[in-house]
Design an enzyme around this catalytic site. Structure first.
Site, short mmCIF file in Angstrom:
data_model
loop_
_atom_site.label_atom_id
_atom_site.label_comp_id
_atom_site.label_asym_id
_atom_site.label_seq_id
_atom_site.Cartn_x
_atom_site.Cartn_y
_atom_site.Cartn_z
CB SER A 172 3.39 -1.75 6.20
OG SER A 172 3.97 -2.25 5.03
CG ASP A 271 -1.62 -6.65 2.14
OD1 ASP A 271 -0.78 -6.59 1.21
OD2 ASP A 271 -1.31 -6.51 3.34
CG HIS A 301 0.06 -3.01 2.08
ND1 HIS A 301 0.28 -4.11 2.89
CD2 HIS A 301 1.03 -2.13 2.36
CE1 HIS A 301 1.37 -3.89 3.62
NE2 HIS A 301 1.83 -2.69 3.32
#
Length: 325
Positions: A172, A271, A301
């Protein structure tokens, strides 16, 4: 095309954990964008450096200071394995640039598993957090940690480390940091073997198809990402700032001249940021860089935070294969 409520088929308890995690984070977020760190600390348990068994391998860890004045340090994980030489992974944790640390239990568990299962020596970097420290503080910390490791070498690393195989990795926001640090390393002449970006956090002002389609996704929504960008980007900047939109800013020629290592990008089919991640892959290809895209159709995610998921095992397998090439 799936509708706006598309969700992975997860066990009820995992759905509950995701809901509670999101609720608690919102509880810690003040209306002005700052974070109640004292309250957040109750929901972000820390763990000390220690030894623990991963599979059949004992993985030890220790904390190494880089710059105490800005609390810059990294947690070094090293497995007890018969392998003569192990790759080095410098890891940047996720959390929207604003949450977690190298000693957060979730980050410690993940990096310890990487060290034992790949196997590899892993240096998990503790960088400053937004909004107290905005861009480029996180990039500065990341690069300085990599430079410190490069300069100190075997004075701080176990002798089994193969410094010729040094990878940057991150999930991320950590994937975003890994990219920017790799660019700086290339300009500074620091040799890297590769970059592993797991669901890297990129963005822009326009809404992509996946951001609209997955408006109610688990963990991270487009609106949630917008709030994280506001906390991280310099005052007055929008999401087209090159920290977020690393491509499309007219820097193609500059990127083509940078010695950027081969890159693995991991994308999740659930995601909201997946379209930005695919744009990133295409941009790297356009700039003549070697890049590999791997997609997990049912991954949301931060799926890698749940090691019981099937896709977590696939991630370990794919990262192991990428590093071994």
């Amino acid at each position: 095309m799936a509708d706006h409520t598309e969700k992975p088929n997860l066990p009820l308890m995992m759905r509950f954990k995701l809901f509670i995690g999101s609720f608690l984070y919102q509880l810690c977020l003040r209306s002005d964008g700052t974070i109640n760190r004292r309250l957040l600390s109750f929901f972000d348990p820390k763990t000390p450096a220690a030894s623990a068994v991963v599979g059949d391998i004992s993985v030890s860890s220790s904390d190494i200071s880089v710059d105490p004045s800005r609390d810059l340090w990294f947690r070094l994980f090293f497995p007890s394995t018969a392998a003569a030489k192990l790759p080095l992974i410098v890891y940047f944790h996720g959390g929207g640039f604003s949450c977690f640390s190298a000693d957060s239990k979730v980050c410690d568990n993940f990096c310890r598993t990487l060290a034992g299962e790949l196997p590899a020596v892993v240096a998990s970097v503790n960088y400053r957090l937004a909004p107290e420290h905005k861009c480029p503080s996180q990039y500065d910390d990341g690069f300085d940690a990599v430079k410190f490791i490069s300069e100190k070498g075997y004075h701080i690393l176990p002798p089994s480390t193969d410094l010729e195989r040094c990878f940057l990795a991150g999930d991320s926001a950590g994937g975003n940091i890994a990219h920017h640090v790799a660019v700086r390393a290339g300009r500074d002449g620091i040799k890297l073997a590769g970059v592993v970006a797991v669901q890297p956090f990129f963005g822009g002002e326009e809404r992509t198809e996946s951001e609209v389609r997955l408006a109610k996704a688990h963990v991270l929504t487009a609106e949630g990402a917008d709030a994280l960008w506001r906390g991280f980007l310099p005052a007055g900047a929008d999401r087209n700032h090159p920290a977020a939109r690393v491509f499309g800013g007219g820097d193609d020629e500059l990127m083509k001249s940078v010695e950027f290592p081969r890159t693995l990008v991991v994308v999740g089919g659930l995601d909201p940021l997946q379209d930005w991640q695919r744009k990133y892959v295409k941009w790297l290809e356009k700039c003549g860089k070697q890049v590999e895209l791997i997609e997990y159709a049912h991954a949301f995610h931060s799926f890698y935070s749940f090691q019981e998921l099937h896709d977590f095992g696939l991630l370990l397998q794919d990262v192991r294969g990428f590093i071994a090439k």
